[in-house]
Scaffold this motif. Sequence first.
Motif, PDB file in Angstrom:
ATOM      1  N   LEU A 183     -69.876  34.327 -45.895  1.00 30.00           N
ATOM      2  CA  LEU A 183     -68.648  34.817 -46.511  1.00 30.00           C
ATOM      3  C   LEU A 183     -68.245  36.132 -45.866  1.00 30.00           C
ATOM      4  O   LEU A 183     -69.102  36.898 -45.413  1.00 30.00           O
ATOM      5  N   PRO A 184     -66.950  36.421 -45.822  1.00 31.97           N
ATOM      6  CA  PRO A 184     -66.507  37.705 -45.275  1.00 31.97           C
ATOM      7  C   PRO A 184     -66.927  38.859 -46.178  1.00 31.97           C
ATOM      8  O   PRO A 184     -67.190  38.674 -47.374  1.00 31.97           O
ATOM      9  N   ALA A 185     -66.960  40.045 -45.614  1.00 28.17           N
ATOM     10  CA  ALA A 185     -67.329  41.222 -46.399  1.00 28.17           C
ATOM     11  C   ALA A 185     -66.184  41.702 -47.281  1.00 28.17           C
ATOM     12  O   ALA A 185     -66.396  42.429 -48.249  1.00 28.17           O
ATOM     13  N   PHE A 186     -64.957  41.275 -46.967  1.00 29.33           N
ATOM     14  CA  PHE A 186     -63.760  41.821 -47.613  1.00 29.33           C
ATOM     15  C   PHE A 186     -62.811  40.679 -47.949  1.00 29.33           C
ATOM     16  O   PHE A 186     -62.311  39.993 -47.069  1.00 29.33           O
ATOM     17  N   CYS A 187     -62.573  40.462 -49.251  1.00 27.34           N
ATOM     18  CA  CYS A 187     -61.690  39.386 -49.714  1.00 27.34           C
ATOM     19  C   CYS A 187     -60.552  39.972 -50.554  1.00 27.34           C
ATOM     20  O   CYS A 187     -60.738  40.962 -51.275  1.00 27.34           O
ATOM     21  N   VAL A 188     -59.376  39.323 -50.489  1.00 29.97           N
ATOM     22  CA  VAL A 188     -58.178  39.807 -51.166  1.00 29.97           C
ATOM     23  C   VAL A 188     -57.600  38.698 -52.036  1.00 29.97           C
ATOM     24  O   VAL A 188     -57.450  37.554 -51.596  1.00 29.97           O
ATOM     25  N   LEU A 189     -57.260  39.053 -53.284  1.00 29.38           N
ATOM     26  CA  LEU A 189     -56.696  38.103 -54.245  1.00 29.38           C
ATOM     27  C   LEU A 189     -55.395  38.679 -54.802  1.00 29.38           C
ATOM     28  O   LEU A 189     -55.346  39.848 -55.182  1.00 29.38           O
ATOM     29  N   LEU A 190     -54.346  37.875 -54.881  1.00 30.57           N
ATOM     30  CA  LEU A 190     -53.039  38.330 -55.336  1.00 30.57           C
ATOM     31  C   LEU A 190     -52.610  37.601 -56.605  1.00 30.57           C
ATOM     32  O   LEU A 190     -52.880  36.410 -56.771  1.00 30.57           O
ATOM     33  N   SER A 191     -51.920  38.324 -57.488  1.00 30.27           N
ATOM     34  CA  SER A 191     -51.342  37.702 -58.686  1.00 30.27           C
ATOM     35  C   SER A 191     -50.068  38.449 -59.054  1.00 30.27           C
ATOM     36  O   SER A 191     -49.857  39.584 -58.648  1.00 30.27           O
ATOM     37  N   ARG A 192     -49.250  37.796 -59.863  1.00 27.88           N
ATOM     38  CA  ARG A 192     -47.960  38.367 -60.240  1.00 27.88           C
ATOM     39  C   ARG A 192     -47.805  38.313 -61.751  1.00 27.88           C
ATOM     40  O   ARG A 192     -47.986  37.257 -62.363  1.00 27.88           O
ATOM     41  N   GLY A 193     -47.475  39.458 -62.351  1.00 24.38           N
ATOM     42  CA  GLY A 193     -47.270  39.512 -63.781  1.00 24.38           C
ATOM     43  C   GLY A 193     -45.839  39.219 -64.163  1.00 24.38           C
ATOM     44  O   GLY A 193     -45.047  38.712 -63.368  1.00 24.38           O
ATOM     45  N   LYS A 194     -45.482  39.584 -65.382  1.00 21.48           N
ATOM     46  CA  LYS A 194     -44.152  39.270 -65.905  1.00 21.48           C
ATOM     47  C   LYS A 194     -43.174  40.430 -65.777  1.00 21.48           C
ATOM     48  O   LYS A 194     -41.999  40.291 -66.073  1.00 21.48           O
ATOM     49  N   GLY A 195     -43.665  41.594 -65.339  1.00 20.70           N
ATOM     50  CA  GLY A 195     -42.794  42.755 -65.236  1.00 20.70           C
ATOM     51  C   GLY A 195     -42.149  42.879 -63.870  1.00 20.70           C
ATOM     52  O   GLY A 195     -42.268  42.001 -63.011  1.00 20.70           O
ATOM     53  N   ASN A 196     -41.447  43.994 -63.679  1.00 27.75           N
ATOM     54  CA  ASN A 196     -40.773  44.266 -62.419  1.00 27.75           C
ATOM     55  C   ASN A 196     -41.807  44.518 -61.328  1.00 27.75           C
ATOM     56  O   ASN A 196     -42.668  45.384 -61.456  1.00 27.75           O
ATOM     57  N   GLY A 197     -41.736  43.764 -60.242  1.00 31.52           N
ATOM     58  CA  GLY A 197     -42.777  43.807 -59.229  1.00 31.52           C
ATOM     59  C   GLY A 197     -42.420  44.655 -58.031  1.00 31.52           C
ATOM     60  O   GLY A 197     -41.252  44.914 -57.739  1.00 31.52           O
TER      61      GLY A 197
END
Length: 484
Positions: free
Chosen positions: A192-206
């Motif tokens: 596995l890589p040493a550095f992983c990124v996960l994205l999500s979006r809420g309901k407010g102004n982004g």
Amino acid sequence: MEKKLLEHGLNLNRRKFLSRLSLGLGSAALGSLLIPDLFRGQSKEEDAIMAALPHFAPKAKRVIYLFQNGAPSQLETFDYKPLLQKSYGQDLPESIRMGQRLTGMTADQERFPLVGSYYDFQQYGESRAWISSIFPYTAKVVDDLCIIKSMHTEAINHDPALTFFQTGAQVGNRPSMGSWLSYGLGSENSNLPAFCVLLSRGKGNGQGVYSKLWSNGFLDATHQGVQFSNSEDPVLYLRDPHSMSRTERRKMLDQIASMNELNYQEFNDPAITAKVQQYEMAYRMQTAVPEITDVSKEPDSIVKLYGPDCLVPGTYVANCLLARKLSESGVRFVQLYHQGWDQHGNLPNEMAQQAKDVDQASAALITDLKQRGLLDETLVIWGGEFGRTNYCQGKIQVDNYGRDHHPRAFSIWMAGGGVKPGIVYGETDEFGYNIVENPVHVHDFQATVLHLLGIDHERLTFKHLGRRYRLTDVSGHVVKDILV
């Protein structure tokens, strides 16, 4: 493919051939696969830097950073200011603002009317920390948290402020914190890589999130963050091409590696061997990633702890659970970005929805790590890029107001990984505008994170264009008062 290799080999004059004969090209190609750092091309000075790591015994082995993109208001989360309730509608005294700069969104306002939080606050835990009513689950784990109320930054707009937190500079093309840790410590799991990124979006102004935030900058490409998606393929282009067997894939990679090693010997470009390492990592990830991203085997108790959305890929809740699984499997740095905290208006409604998105899952992550015996060695961070003003942006209404950007003082929390639990550090004035006790700059925060991982932030450097760079640039002090 073999014909191309042969042609490449014949394209050598006598001097090149004799000078390279002793290297053994076949051994070099194989060596690059078995020993990934064999052809890094580092200087003796860089070799010495890497050999010294860690500089001292680490408190934490890995980091999960829950970044709340858009800057949640400290006045609606952890910095309770009853004076603002009493001073509703009154102008912010000039003696408090002292001519400090404002964004273009409020600089032309004739008045700066104070407005208190729409939400109630109560004290929780042995620490008696004040927590807003929109964070009931966080309140339950408050004695595991170190709440820092005296963060401050130099940037006043989102993009430079976000970039500053992640890379130590307000401009691009610098390695992110995860890349620095990958460079310095590597991964605990070779699959596995040493550095992983996960994205999500809420309901407010982004606000936007860009790949430069997990860039390797001037470090080798192997240290770039690997972004996971919520699609059928968590990591894009990881599967074997159609009609190609696993054995054929292995042979193809071996041939590519051999060609790349020939090119490396001719051009001495470290980027070539970085490509070989990336190909090999992708090959190993083909087995590891599907297993880790499969949450169907998680017990009902875990689903109940996080909430049912943990089974919906791409949600903040699912990403928190995935972060635990990645961290548990040895990923050094897991970075979550949750968008939607930019409340310039309609703050009471939007922020309540945003908090509902993240509250249970953030607290569940702490509880989950703790019950697995992992919290002591995992540093969890929650917070945004700056804070929010104590005055209203635009027209003031009790149940519908907004707040502008405020870099002078804001709150984050940290937990586990050698941080003192159940404490509140730093304090702002009674207006929540300026810091009056124990200020913590962004570079101080970064220096402290590195320290918890056994790294002296002044010694983790990389020479680029004649200058030695580091995450904390030319400043930063470890905040020793919050360490166990």
